[in-house]
Every structure is written in structure tokens, then in C-alpha cells.
Design an enzyme around this catalytic site. Structure first.
Site, PDB file in Angstrom:
ATOM      1  N   ASP A  39       0.861  -1.184   0.000  1.00 30.84           N
ATOM      2  CA  ASP A  39       0.000   0.000   0.000  1.00 30.84           C
ATOM      3  C   ASP A  39       0.896   1.233   0.000  1.00 30.84           C
ATOM      4  OD1 ASP A  39       0.845  -0.259   2.639  1.00 30.84           O
ATOM      5  OD2 ASP A  39      -1.099   0.161   3.527  1.00 30.84           O
TER       6      ASP A  39
ATOM      7  N   TYR B 269       3.100   4.620   0.751  1.00 29.41           N
ATOM      8  CA  TYR B 269       3.856   5.075   1.908  1.00 29.41           C
ATOM      9  C   TYR B 269       2.935   5.903   2.811  1.00 29.41           C
ATOM     10  CZ  TYR B 269       8.200   4.009  -0.675  1.00 29.41           C
ATOM     11  OH  TYR B 269       9.218   3.394  -1.355  1.00 29.41           O
TER      12      TYR B 269
ATOM     13  N   HIS C 166      11.174  -9.152   0.379  1.00 34.74           N
ATOM     14  CA  HIS C 166      10.862  -7.733   0.229  1.00 34.74           C
ATOM     15  C   HIS C 166      12.141  -6.900   0.393  1.00 34.74           C
ATOM     16  CE1 HIS C 166       8.940  -3.832   1.099  1.00 34.74           C
ATOM     17  NE2 HIS C 166       7.869  -4.342   0.524  1.00 34.74           N
TER      18      HIS C 166
ATOM     19  N   PHE D   5       6.483   1.909  -4.392  1.00 34.30           N
ATOM     20  CA  PHE D   5       7.897   2.129  -4.066  1.00 34.30           C
ATOM     21  C   PHE D   5       8.414   3.508  -4.479  1.00 34.30           C
ATOM     22  CE2 PHE D   5       7.673  -2.573  -4.346  1.00 34.30           C
ATOM     23  CZ  PHE D   5       8.053  -2.877  -3.053  1.00 34.30           C
TER      24      PHE D   5
END
Length: 223
Positions: free
Chosen positions: A67, A69, A190, A80
Site C-alpha cells: 500500500d 507510503y 521484500h 515504491f
């Protein structure tokens, strides 16, 4: 909520907008943005930025995030990615750039905006498209997951020769939505500092992506 899509995604997703879950999602978001406009991210007109920056017909690569930031000033609708003036970069984005530098030798860029990737056919899609400040996953379970699952299924069923990058366990839960017989699926931990050293560093996903694209007569991504 007005659906602000300015390209062929309108046609691809038109059936979703009238479904009950999406109507409920619109009611929820209208309340969130009306009551707490300044603490819901990204800005209202950037909710569908990933789709607007990368039309359906252009998609060659899909990177799936979780989701937006939840830090004020960061999110702008691409997973990202951050606004041009954000410094320092979020840790996960720093680690992505470190891996690119190690993998293909490209220096870390001056800004963290990944719009340049989207313009080349990289769909930077979050599973959940909105969030409340300081509260990761605060908009989970409201309907976004159904919507973005549909996006993955539509891409997989109507296009071939794509690369899907699934980083982290939550992204990898979506692998079943993608047809793997004519697409490349790459998985890794991740890029978060909590997990990057367990296999994200050294995964070489950026060179592998370009090798696959070239093999399928597509232009590589200028990462």
C-alpha cells in the site's frame, strides 16, 4: 469518488466500477477524503496514477507493492516511488536502487520518482491504493484488493510475455492470479531493511527482466 482514468484501462476495468464492492469502496473513500483530506494518501487525483502512467497496452513488467507510503509527502500512486523532492529515499527504495547498481551497474539516481519506469511499460501497482497517514494497511479490506486482483487477472489473461516481480510474502500470495506458462514470474524477499539481506540483494531481477524482454522481442527497461 470520480474515476480518473485517462487511457485504455477505462475499457479494461469498466465492469468493475459498477460492482457492489467498488460502490462501497467509493463511499468509504469519499468519507475519508472529505473528512480527513490532508491525512489520506496519495492525493485524491493520484489514486490511479499507476494506471494513468502505464496504459494497459504498454504493460511489459508488473511490480507489486502493498500500500502507499504512510509518510506525508511521499506517496504519489506508484508503488515504491516517491515525489521528486523526497530525500532521503525510503529504505526499501534505497535497497531497490542498491540492487540495480549491483546488478546492472547503474548509479543510484538523484531522485526517487519511478515515473520513468512507468513510461516504459512498468506497472507499479500497489495491492491497496490508499492509506491513512502513519497507519500502514489502514485501508485494507475495503475493496482495493478485489480491484487490484482483477487488474492482475486481466493483464495475465489478455497479454503474454510479461515479467511479474513479486517481492515479499504478501505479494507472493498473488502469484496464483498470474498465468505462468508464457510469462516470467520472479520472486524474492521484500526490499525492506528487515528482509533485503535474506535474498533481495543478489536476486538480479532487473537484468533477468531485461533478458526475458529481449528474448521476447521487447525493448529492455532503462532502470
Amino acid at each position: 469518488m470520480e474515476i480518473i482514468l485517462n487511457n485504455d484501462w477505462n475499457e479494461v476495468l469498466k465492469d468493475e466500477f459498477s460492482k457492489p464492492y467498488f460502490q462501497n469502496l467509493k463511499v468509504f473513500l469519499n468519507q475519508e477524503y472529505e473528512i480527513d483530506t490532508d491525512v489520506i494518501f496519495p492525493e485524491y487525483n493520484l489514486i490511479f496514477n499507476a494506471l494513468n502512467q502505464c496504459p494497459f497496452h504498454s504493460v511489459k513488467v508488473v511490480i507489486l507493492g502493498q500500500d502507499p507510503y504512510p509518510t506525508r509527502g511521499n506517496a504519489h500512486g506508484l508503488c515504491f516511488s516517491v515525489h521528486e523532492d523526497v530525500k532521503p529515499f525510503p529504505k526499501s527504495l534505497q535497497n531497490i536502487f542498491r540492487e540495480i547498481e549491483s546488478d546492472i551497474g547503474k548509479p543510484i539516481p538523484e531522485n526517487g520518482t519511478l515515473t520513468r519506469w512507468a513510461k516504459q511499460g512498468v506497472l507499479l501497482l500497489n495491492t491497496i491504493l490508499t492509506v491513512r497517514e502513519g497507519k500502514p494497511e489502514s485501508h485494507a479490506g475495503k475493496g482495493w484488493e478485489l480491484f487490484t486482483d482483477t487488474i492482475l487477472k486481466e493483464i495475465s489473461s489478455k497479454k503474454k510475455g510479461l515479467v511479474f516481480l513479486f517481492w515479499g510474502s504478501k505479494a507472493q500470495e498473488k502469484i496464483h492470479l498470474v498465468k505462468s506458462n508464457y510469462n516470467l514470474i520472479l520472486t524474492a524477499p521484500h526490499p525492506s531493511p528487515l528482509s533485503a539481506y535474506r535474498g533481495f540483494f543478489g536476486c538480479k531481477h532487473f537484468s533477468k527482466t531485461n533478458e526475458f524482454l529481449i528474448k521476447n522481442n521487447e525493448s529492455p527497461i532503462n532502470w
